[in-house]
Design a protein around this motif. Structure first.
Motif, PDB file in Angstrom:
ATOM      1  N   PHE A  66       0.759  -0.751  -0.200  1.00 21.12           N
ATOM      2  CA  PHE A  66       0.138   0.227  -0.149  1.00 21.12           C
ATOM      3  C   PHE A  66       1.484   1.282   0.184  1.00 21.12           C
ATOM      4  O   PHE A  66       0.582   1.933  -0.920  1.00 21.12           O
ATOM      5  CB  PHE A  66      -0.974   0.458   0.989  1.00 21.12           C
ATOM      6  N   ILE A  67       2.217   1.314   0.563  1.00 23.18           N
ATOM      7  CA  ILE A  67       2.848   2.492   0.457  1.00 23.18           C
ATOM      8  C   ILE A  67       3.419   2.078  -0.641  1.00 23.18           C
ATOM      9  O   ILE A  67       3.433   3.755  -1.343  1.00 23.18           O
ATOM     10  CB  ILE A  67       4.308   1.963   1.704  1.00 23.18           C
ATOM     11  N   GLU A  68       3.749   1.686  -1.104  1.00 24.39           N
ATOM     12  CA  GLU A  68       4.575   1.380  -3.055  1.00 24.39           C
ATOM     13  C   GLU A  68       3.601   2.350  -3.518  1.00 24.39           C
ATOM     14  O   GLU A  68       3.818   3.221  -4.732  1.00 24.39           O
ATOM     15  CB  GLU A  68       4.561   0.625  -3.107  1.00 24.39           C
ATOM     16  N   LEU A  69       1.676   1.973  -3.375  1.00 25.53           N
ATOM     17  CA  LEU A  69       1.310   2.436  -4.074  1.00 25.53           C
ATOM     18  C   LEU A  69       1.014   3.724  -4.089  1.00 25.53           C
ATOM     19  O   LEU A  69       0.317   4.475  -5.227  1.00 25.53           O
ATOM     20  CB  LEU A  69      -0.368   1.667  -3.453  1.00 25.53           C
ATOM     21  N   ALA A  70       1.099   4.163  -3.357  1.00 27.25           N
ATOM     22  CA  ALA A  70       0.288   5.601  -2.606  1.00 27.25           C
ATOM     23  C   ALA A  70       1.708   6.699  -3.225  1.00 27.25           C
ATOM     24  O   ALA A  70       1.293   7.328  -3.930  1.00 27.25           O
ATOM     25  CB  ALA A  70       0.096   5.569  -0.693  1.00 27.25           C
ATOM     26  N   ASP A  71       2.974   5.939  -3.379  1.00 23.10           N
ATOM     27  CA  ASP A  71       4.031   6.499  -3.201  1.00 23.10           C
ATOM     28  C   ASP A  71       3.683   6.905  -5.140  1.00 23.10           C
ATOM     29  O   ASP A  71       4.388   7.527  -6.182  1.00 23.10           O
ATOM     30  CB  ASP A  71       5.134   5.871  -3.244  1.00 23.10           C
ATOM     31  N   GLN A  72       3.401   5.444  -6.093  1.00 24.07           N
ATOM     32  CA  GLN A  72       3.233   5.648  -7.244  1.00 24.07           C
ATOM     33  C   GLN A  72       2.386   6.867  -7.568  1.00 24.07           C
ATOM     34  O   GLN A  72       2.473   7.902  -8.360  1.00 24.07           O
ATOM     35  CB  GLN A  72       2.782   4.282  -7.665  1.00 24.07           C
ATOM     36  N   LYS A  73       0.804   7.019  -6.780  1.00 18.65           N
ATOM     37  CA  LYS A  73      -0.041   7.936  -6.988  1.00 18.65           C
ATOM     38  C   LYS A  73       0.425   9.371  -6.866  1.00 18.65           C
ATOM     39  O   LYS A  73       0.673  10.520  -7.785  1.00 18.65           O
ATOM     40  CB  LYS A  73      -1.600   7.514  -6.748  1.00 18.65           C
ATOM     41  N   VAL A  74       1.096   9.063  -5.780  1.00 14.61           N
ATOM     42  CA  VAL A  74       2.001  10.845  -6.014  1.00 14.61           C
ATOM     43  C   VAL A  74       2.734  11.090  -6.857  1.00 14.61           C
ATOM     44  O   VAL A  74       3.186  12.414  -6.889  1.00 14.61           O
ATOM     45  CB  VAL A  74       3.176  10.255  -4.443  1.00 14.61           C
ATOM     46  N   ARG A  75       3.775   9.960  -6.977  1.00 13.00           N
ATOM     47  CA  ARG A  75       4.713  10.595  -7.978  1.00 13.00           C
ATOM     48  C   ARG A  75       4.051  10.532  -9.655  1.00 13.00           C
ATOM     49  O   ARG A  75       4.237  12.251 -10.602  1.00 13.00           O
ATOM     50  CB  ARG A  75       6.042   9.175  -8.535  1.00 13.00           C
ATOM     51  N   ALA A  77       0.613  12.290  -9.276  1.00 13.34           N
ATOM     52  CA  ALA A  77       0.935  13.143  -9.485  1.00 13.34           C
ATOM     53  C   ALA A  77       1.708  14.685  -9.191  1.00 13.34           C
ATOM     54  O   ALA A  77       0.784  15.637  -9.270  1.00 13.34           O
ATOM     55  CB  ALA A  77      -0.365  13.463  -8.656  1.00 13.34           C
ATOM     56  N   ALA A  78       2.741  14.312  -9.626  1.00 12.52           N
ATOM     57  CA  ALA A  78       3.963  15.959  -9.163  1.00 12.52           C
ATOM     58  C   ALA A  78       3.894  16.597 -10.411  1.00 12.52           C
ATOM     59  O   ALA A  78       4.130  17.862  -9.628  1.00 12.52           O
ATOM     60  CB  ALA A  78       4.648  14.735  -9.178  1.00 12.52           C
ATOM     61  N   HIS A  79       2.933  16.196 -11.167  1.00 13.63           N
ATOM     62  CA  HIS A  79       2.977  17.190 -12.819  1.00 13.63           C
ATOM     63  C   HIS A  79       1.673  18.093 -12.530  1.00 13.63           C
ATOM     64  O   HIS A  79       1.709  19.802 -12.664  1.00 13.63           O
ATOM     65  CB  HIS A  79       3.081  16.448 -13.750  1.00 13.63           C
ATOM     66  N   LEU A  80       1.020  17.707 -11.076  1.00  7.20           N
ATOM     67  CA  LEU A  80      -0.799  18.674 -10.704  1.00  7.20           C
ATOM     68  C   LEU A  80      -0.579  19.417 -10.413  1.00  7.20           C
ATOM     69  O   LEU A  80       1.192  19.791  -9.715  1.00  7.20           O
ATOM     70  CB  LEU A  80      -1.626  17.766 -10.807  1.00  7.20           C
ATOM     71  N   PRO A  81      -1.095  20.464 -10.955  1.00  9.61           N
ATOM     72  CA  PRO A  81      -0.826  22.383 -10.399  1.00  9.61           C
ATOM     73  C   PRO A  81      -1.415  23.052  -8.585  1.00  9.61           C
ATOM     74  O   PRO A  81      -1.773  21.481  -8.709  1.00  9.61           O
ATOM     75  CB  PRO A  81      -1.094  23.184 -10.896  1.00  9.61           C
ATOM     76  N   GLU A  82       0.248  22.964  -7.697  1.00  5.14           N
ATOM     77  CA  GLU A  82      -0.594  23.193  -6.363  1.00  5.14           C
ATOM     78  C   GLU A  82      -2.432  24.354  -6.716  1.00  5.14           C
ATOM     79  O   GLU A  82      -2.100  25.452  -7.687  1.00  5.14           O
ATOM     80  CB  GLU A  82       0.057  23.516  -5.842  1.00  5.14           C
TER      81      GLU A  82
END
Length: 96
Positions: A66-75, A77-82
């Protein structure tokens, strides 16, 4: 059923299946640090606090996935604007 509820049910079932292969509810609840009632709720898909959920996932050897999956999702989404603050977004005023 909304997606959050579906995820709670799936995680509860995953924990229950893995837990049942190794130990009874009492032993597992003791290791998680919760009551049998809380563990039963978790296994039935009723939301519990995240510390209990993550501890249970770790004990059944599933937290790393689950940590790996969450990390993949965060990476991903890195291109999305804040989020940008608007001019009127100054927080709460104190006129309670």
């Amino acid at each position: 059923m909304n997606q959050a509820n579906e995820l709670s049910v799936l995680l509860g079932e995953l924990i229950k299946r893995h837990r049942a292969q190794r130990m009874d509810q009492q032993d597992f609840a003791t290791r998680v640090g919760c009551s049998i009632k809380t563990l039963s709720r978790l296994e039935q898909g009723v939301p519990v606090n995240t510390e209990t959920l993550f501890t249970a996932l770790a004990l059944v050897g599933q937290l790393d996935d689950f940590i790996e999956l969450a990390d993949q999702k965060v990476r991903a989404a890195a291109h999305l604007p804040e989020r940008k603050r608007g001019a009127g977004d100054k927080g709460l005023d104190n006129d309670f």
